[in-house]
Enzyme design. Structure first.
Site, PDB file in Angstrom:
ATOM      1  N   LYS A 170     -29.152   5.252  14.253  1.00 16.26           N
ATOM      2  CA  LYS A 170     -29.816   5.668  13.016  1.00 16.26           C
ATOM      3  C   LYS A 170     -30.409   4.428  12.390  1.00 16.26           C
ATOM      4  O   LYS A 170     -29.719   3.630  11.752  1.00 16.26           O
ATOM      5  CB  LYS A 170     -28.856   6.325  12.019  1.00 16.26           C
ATOM      6  CG  LYS A 170     -29.623   6.905  10.804  1.00 16.26           C
ATOM      7  CD  LYS A 170     -28.808   6.975   9.533  1.00 16.26           C
ATOM      8  CE  LYS A 170     -28.900   5.716   8.718  1.00 16.26           C
ATOM      9  NZ  LYS A 170     -30.247   5.447   8.129  1.00 16.26           N
ATOM     10  N   GLY A 201     -32.866   9.334   9.483  1.00 22.53           N
ATOM     11  CA  GLY A 201     -32.258   9.999   8.342  1.00 22.53           C
ATOM     12  C   GLY A 201     -31.694   9.001   7.357  1.00 22.53           C
ATOM     13  O   GLY A 201     -31.824   7.788   7.533  1.00 22.53           O
ATOM     14  N   ASP A 202     -31.057   9.528   6.322  1.00 21.21           N
ATOM     15  CA  ASP A 202     -30.478   8.654   5.305  1.00 21.21           C
ATOM     16  C   ASP A 202     -28.998   8.440   5.562  1.00 21.21           C
ATOM     17  O   ASP A 202     -28.375   9.121   6.388  1.00 21.21           O
ATOM     18  CB  ASP A 202     -30.740   9.193   3.901  1.00 21.21           C
ATOM     19  CG  ASP A 202     -30.146  10.575   3.661  1.00 21.21           C
ATOM     20  OD1 ASP A 202     -29.198  10.970   4.383  1.00 21.21           O
ATOM     21  OD2 ASP A 202     -30.609  11.267   2.738  1.00 21.21           O
ATOM     22  N   GLY A 203     -28.430   7.483   4.824  1.00 18.65           N
ATOM     23  CA  GLY A 203     -27.031   7.152   4.995  1.00 18.65           C
ATOM     24  C   GLY A 203     -26.068   8.260   4.612  1.00 18.65           C
ATOM     25  O   GLY A 203     -25.150   8.589   5.371  1.00 18.65           O
ATOM     26  N   PRO A 204     -26.252   8.877   3.416  1.00 17.99           N
ATOM     27  CA  PRO A 204     -25.312   9.911   2.985  1.00 17.99           C
ATOM     28  C   PRO A 204     -25.264  11.135   3.897  1.00 17.99           C
ATOM     29  O   PRO A 204     -24.272  11.864   3.896  1.00 17.99           O
ATOM     30  CB  PRO A 204     -25.836  10.284   1.589  1.00 17.99           C
ATOM     31  CG  PRO A 204     -26.549   9.063   1.108  1.00 17.99           C
ATOM     32  CD  PRO A 204     -27.194   8.492   2.336  1.00 17.99           C
ATOM     33  N   VAL A 206     -27.050  11.459   7.621  1.00 17.27           N
ATOM     34  CA  VAL A 206     -26.923  11.108   9.039  1.00 17.27           C
ATOM     35  C   VAL A 206     -25.884  10.006   9.246  1.00 17.27           C
ATOM     36  O   VAL A 206     -25.052  10.078  10.155  1.00 17.27           O
ATOM     37  CB  VAL A 206     -28.291  10.699   9.619  1.00 17.27           C
ATOM     38  CG1 VAL A 206     -28.149  10.172  11.051  1.00 17.27           C
ATOM     39  CG2 VAL A 206     -29.241  11.885   9.597  1.00 17.27           C
ATOM     40  N   GLY A 207     -25.927   8.982   8.401  1.00 19.40           N
ATOM     41  CA  GLY A 207     -24.955   7.899   8.537  1.00 19.40           C
ATOM     42  C   GLY A 207     -23.526   8.391   8.385  1.00 19.40           C
ATOM     43  O   GLY A 207     -22.640   8.034   9.171  1.00 19.40           O
ATOM     44  N   GLU A 245     -21.481  -5.941   9.858  1.00 14.11           N
ATOM     45  CA  GLU A 245     -22.150  -7.187   9.454  1.00 14.11           C
ATOM     46  C   GLU A 245     -22.792  -6.869   8.115  1.00 14.11           C
ATOM     47  O   GLU A 245     -23.733  -6.090   8.031  1.00 14.11           O
ATOM     48  CB  GLU A 245     -23.176  -7.618  10.504  1.00 14.11           C
ATOM     49  CG  GLU A 245     -23.642  -9.051  10.327  1.00 14.11           C
ATOM     50  CD  GLU A 245     -24.886  -9.151   9.457  1.00 14.11           C
ATOM     51  OE1 GLU A 245     -24.721  -9.515   8.261  1.00 14.11           O
ATOM     52  OE2 GLU A 245     -25.982  -8.858   9.944  1.00 14.11           O
ATOM     53  N   CYS A 279     -29.539 -11.722   5.197  1.00 12.62           N
ATOM     54  CA  CYS A 279     -28.157 -11.739   4.717  1.00 12.62           C
ATOM     55  C   CYS A 279     -27.547 -13.130   4.772  1.00 12.62           C
ATOM     56  O   CYS A 279     -26.590 -13.424   4.063  1.00 12.62           O
ATOM     57  CB  CYS A 279     -27.312 -10.760   5.516  1.00 12.62           C
ATOM     58  SG  CYS A 279     -27.486 -10.950   7.304  1.00 12.62           S
ATOM     59  N   GLU A 379     -25.678 -10.613  -4.228  1.00 14.11           N
ATOM     60  CA  GLU A 379     -26.741 -10.854  -3.253  1.00 14.11           C
ATOM     61  C   GLU A 379     -28.058 -10.316  -3.804  1.00 14.11           C
ATOM     62  O   GLU A 379     -28.201  -9.120  -4.053  1.00 14.11           O
ATOM     63  CB  GLU A 379     -26.397 -10.156  -1.936  1.00 14.11           C
ATOM     64  CG  GLU A 379     -27.366 -10.453  -0.825  1.00 14.11           C
ATOM     65  CD  GLU A 379     -26.941  -9.841   0.496  1.00 14.11           C
ATOM     66  OE1 GLU A 379     -27.122 -10.491   1.539  1.00 14.11           O
ATOM     67  OE2 GLU A 379     -26.428  -8.703   0.487  1.00 14.11           O
TER      68      GLU A 379
END
Length: 476
Positions: A170, A201-204, A206-207, A245, A279, A379
């Protein structure tokens, strides 16, 4: 407009189960350049089922068969380098020169490094009468970010293929088009059906579905610490391996014997690479108080040479940040720094002069920053540097380690042995001495809230392997 609304599942491009669509925005123009479908749990289930069905045959392939496949992937990838670079430039704003020399090129580096690692790797070893086997963990879910998109895709897919795993990717919905090109490369190279699958898709949605799926043996995630925590929570009920990571707030210790002009200038330029969206960017510069104002002047002069603009122009240092949401976050943190009393050396809120369209951020430096300020702890993920003075080497080490993160750290000294001694005391997964670059064979990952896994080289391959000990395997 590129229509990219299909998913790559079981060796074919298939229509999504849902109807929701998302425009892909060029951050330099703020206009859509493509459209993807947003996947559903049903799409995830299809992709995981394909990966699970393909696993037994792929696990059984020989080292020689995998090496031959890598050779084909590498050759096809080379033919698509320019396409990948152009796409990354358009969808996340990297200058075209950076997209060509680094963003797209690093994918090739990870593929060739994984091939070399596979060629030499010992999957078995004998310990007395016990034989130890290293076997692929199974189906891997891969969730990757938008800032160095192909870098993180290749850094996961290549060692997973080498290990004998199957996978579902994803990519970030902010910069997903390069992942589609990567899938095309694997398809053309002849990766067997079901070994590699892609669901946008999005995190909420598919993630989360990937993270909690009972048939996923491992999640490899790169992104924010906040999102990484959610992935780990979703994965906990099925006790799957989670390799992360995550974020960073990397210290850059410039010791009092360093060439100040060279070190400060290089440090600021490094923060500006990719518009600060790395990062491991050295965003906290720690400077000896006796030479502090001199360093402030050097940093300001370096900032004045930065060219911000259209990422397709050859002379630009950096282009826009990747999205409106990212631009707004950076502005909020700059404003917070001003409210908390940091001294603005250059840059500041708003867009650079003459750049009214596009998510452009001014190269910004804050001085007189204390390590408890928000700008020193959160960050930013933008071209923003903070300058922190220190009295002694001991204090510099303390300030450097006083962070919830621990991804990278940097030390500059005229005395290499001194730099090594300081490096030994820094709580970070990667320490760069005197400007040393990333090594694609060396383990990449962090301490503390910067994550718990390692990528690249042998360590990256080991992440995707289980260890089996067969006792009494050999006669006593």
């Amino acid at each position: 407009m590129q229509n990219a609304t299909r998913f790559y599942i079981n060796g074919a491009w298939v229509e999504p189960e849902g109807t929701q669509r998302l425009d892909v925005i060029n951050p330099a123009t703020e206009q859509p350049i493509g459209q993807i479908a947003l996947g559903t749990e049903a799409d995830v289930n299809k992709a995981v089922a394909a990966a699970q069905a393909a696993f037994p045959a792929w696990e059984a392939t020989s080292r020689e068969e995998r090496l031959a496949l890598f050779d084909r992937i590498i050759e096809v990838y080379k033919t698509r380098l320019n396409d990948i670079a152009e796409t990354i430039c358009d969808e996340m704003g990297a200058p075209l020169w950076l997209a060509q020399r680094a963003q797209a090129a690093i994918g090739l580096v990870h593929l060739t490094t994984a091939r070399q690692t596979l060629a030499d790797f010992a999957f078995e070893e004998q310990l007395g009468t016990t034989h130890v086997f290293r076997e692929p963990i199974g189906v891997v879910a891969m969730i990757t970010p938008w800032n160095w998109p192909i870098n993180q895709i290749a850094a996961k897919v290549a060692p997973a293929l080498a290990a004998g795993c199957t996978m579902v990717l994803k990519p970030s919905e902010i910069a997903p088009l390069n992942a589609i090109l990567f899938a095309e490369v694997l398809h053309e190279a002849g990766v067997p059906a079901g070994v590699f699958n892609l669901v946008n898709g999005d995190g909420p949605t598919v993630g989360a579905a990937l993270s909690r799926h009972p048939d996923v043996a491992m999640v490899s995630f790169t992104g924010s610490t906040r999102a990484g925590i959610e992935v780990a929570k979703n994965a906990a009920d099925t006790v799957k391996r989670v390799a992360q990571e995550l974020g960073g707030k990397s210290p850059n210790i410039i010791l009092d014997d360093a060439n100040l002009e060279k070190a400060v200038t290089a440090g600021f330029r490094s923060v500006c690479v990719n518009a600060g969206q790395s990062c491991n960017a050295p965003t906290r510069m720690l400077l000896p108080r006796a030479r502090y104002e001199e360093a402030v002047a050097i940093a300001k002069a370096a900032a004045e040479k930065v060219v911000v603009g259209n990422p397709r122009e050859a002379n630009v240092t950096y282009g826009p940040v990747a999205s409106e949401a990212q631009w707004n976050k950076i502005q909020r943190l700059i404003e917070t720094a001003l409210k908390e009393g940091a001294r603005l050396v250059t840059g500041g809120p708003g867009k650079p002069e003459g750049l009214n369209v596009g998510y452009y951020v001014r190269p910004t430096i804050f001085a007189d920053v204390t390590n408890d300020m928000t700008i020193a702890r959160e960050e930013v993920f933008g071209p923003v540097l903070v300058l922190i003075p220190y009295e002694t080497e001991e204090e510099a080490i303390r300030i450097a380690n006083d962070t919830p993160y621990g991804l990278s750290a940097y030390v500059t000294s005229a005395d290499l042995d001194r730099a090594r001694r300081v490096a030994a005391r820094l709580r970070a997964g990667n320490v760069h001495l005197n400007g040393a670059e990333i090594d694609p064979r060396a383990p990449f990952g962090g301490y503390k809230q910067s994550g718990n896994g390692r990528e690249f080289g042998v360590h990256g391959l080991l992440e995707f392997l289980e260890t089996k000990a067969v006792l009494g395997y050999a006669a006593a």
